[in-house]
Design an enzyme around this catalytic site. Structure first.
Site, PDB file in Angstrom:
ATOM      1  N   ASN A  45       0.832  -1.212   0.000  1.00 15.72           N
ATOM      2  CA  ASN A  45       0.000   0.000   0.000  1.00 15.72           C
ATOM      3  C   ASN A  45       0.863   1.256   0.000  1.00 15.72           C
ATOM      4  OD1 ASN A  45       0.605  -0.822   2.681  1.00 15.72           O
ATOM      5  ND2 ASN A  45      -1.105   0.345   3.526  1.00 15.72           N
TER       6      ASN A  45
ATOM      7  N   GLU B 124       0.189   5.264   0.606  1.00 17.30           N
ATOM      8  CA  GLU B 124      -0.771   6.284   1.022  1.00 17.30           C
ATOM      9  C   GLU B 124      -0.377   7.666   0.505  1.00 17.30           C
ATOM     10  OE1 GLU B 124      -1.157   5.653   5.259  1.00 17.30           O
ATOM     11  OE2 GLU B 124      -2.326   3.815   4.918  1.00 17.30           O
TER      12      GLU B 124
ATOM     13  N   CYS C 262      -4.221   0.815  -2.318  1.00 22.83           N
ATOM     14  CA  CYS C 262      -4.107  -0.455  -1.597  1.00 22.83           C
ATOM     15  C   CYS C 262      -2.982  -1.296  -2.207  1.00 22.83           C
ATOM     16  CB  CYS C 262      -5.414  -1.238  -1.679  1.00 22.83           C
ATOM     17  SG  CYS C 262      -6.700  -0.681  -0.551  1.00 22.83           S
TER      18      CYS C 262
ATOM     19  N   GLU D 154      -3.118  -4.266  -3.205  1.00 22.76           N
ATOM     20  CA  GLU D 154      -3.606  -5.034  -4.355  1.00 22.76           C
ATOM     21  C   GLU D 154      -3.581  -4.199  -5.631  1.00 22.76           C
ATOM     22  OE1 GLU D 154      -4.965  -4.677  -1.424  1.00 22.76           O
ATOM     23  OE2 GLU D 154      -5.775  -6.553  -0.652  1.00 22.76           O
TER      24      GLU D 154
ATOM     25  N   CYS E  86     -10.778  -4.210  -3.534  1.00 20.39           N
ATOM     26  CA  CYS E  86      -9.655  -5.025  -4.007  1.00 20.39           C
ATOM     27  C   CYS E  86     -10.084  -6.442  -4.370  1.00 20.39           C
ATOM     28  CB  CYS E  86      -8.536  -5.021  -2.977  1.00 20.39           C
ATOM     29  SG  CYS E  86      -7.736  -3.402  -2.934  1.00 20.39           S
TER      30      CYS E  86
HETATM   31  N1  THU Z   1      -5.255  -1.714   2.642  1.00 20.50           N
HETATM   32  C1  THU Z   1      -4.708  -2.436   1.626  1.00 20.50           C
HETATM   33  O1  THU Z   1      -3.615  -2.117   1.142  1.00 20.50           O
HETATM   34  N2  THU Z   1      -5.397  -3.501   1.162  1.00 20.50           N
HETATM   35  C2  THU Z   1      -6.581  -3.950   1.678  1.00 20.50           C
HETATM   36  O2  THU Z   1      -7.180  -4.861   1.110  1.00 20.50           O
HETATM   37  C3  THU Z   1      -7.091  -3.369   2.911  1.00 20.50           C
HETATM   38  C4  THU Z   1      -6.538  -2.028   3.251  1.00 20.50           C
HETATM   39  C5  THU Z   1      -4.549  -0.533   3.120  1.00 20.50           C
HETATM   40  C6  THU Z   1      -5.174   0.774   2.743  1.00 20.50           C
HETATM   41  C7  THU Z   1      -4.603   1.702   3.793  1.00 20.50           C
HETATM   42  O3  THU Z   1      -3.351   2.175   3.330  1.00 20.50           O
HETATM   43  C8  THU Z   1      -4.386   0.818   4.995  1.00 20.50           C
HETATM   44  O4  THU Z   1      -4.467  -0.518   4.522  1.00 20.50           O
HETATM   45  C9  THU Z   1      -5.397   1.011   6.111  1.00 20.50           C
HETATM   46  O5  THU Z   1      -6.698   0.894   5.626  1.00 20.50           O
END
Ligand code: THU
Length: 137
Positions: free
Chosen positions: A47, A49, A58, A60, A94
């Site tokens: 991920n 941000e 995310c 994925e 995702c």
């Molecule tokens: N996140 C993912 O990368 N994949 C997921 O399927 C669930 C959530 C990340 C998004 C964000 O950066 C952090 O987890 C908290 O929600």
């Protein structure tokens, strides 16, 4: 195609390795995902941000981009992990991304064991619906 224990181990190691590369200064929630492709290669994502919170990517999303950037194909097996290396369920958005890039029988690790994409996204909307429900006029 069945996924061997060795392949599951490789996926776990790849997911944990890429999770450490996550850029998650806001949520402090690092995620890593690894996918075994139908040609045998492993593709990963973490991920990423953003100060504009809502546009964070995310793990994925990164993996799906890497799939296409490295030649495409279909996901055979997937492992997604949290910052502790424990199995993490992909968010709803995702699961839809995984569906488009996998098959109904693509396997995924979950806290309840290995499941298929059909099991974690039942009655999925997908490319077939666009064709089957297309306007004819
Ligand atoms: N996140 C993912 O990368 N994949 C997921 O399927 C669930 C959530 C990340 C998004 C964000 O950066 C952090 O987890 C908290 O929600």
């Amino acid at each position: 195609m069945t996924t061997s224990d060795q392949q599951w181990d490789a996926l776990a190691q790849a997911a944990i390795g890429i999770m450490k590369m996550a850029y998650a200064p806001y949520s402090k929630f690092k995620v890593g995902v690894a996918g075994l492709m139908d040609d045998g290669r492993i593709v990963v994502g973490c991920n990423v941000e953003n100060a504009s919170y809502g546009i964070g990517l995310c793990a994925e999303c990164g993996m799906v981009s890497a799939i296409h950037a490295s030649g495409g194909g279909k996901l055979v097996a997937i492992t997604c992990v949290d910052q502790h290396g424990n199995s993490l369920m992909p968010c709803g958005r995702c699961r839809q991304l995984l569906w488009e890039n996998g098959t109904p029988t693509t396997q995924i690790t979950t806290p309840e064991g290995i499941k298929t994409l059909t099991e974690i996204l039942p009655q999925a909307f997908g490319p077939d619906d666009l064709i089957a429900r297309k306007e004819t006029r």
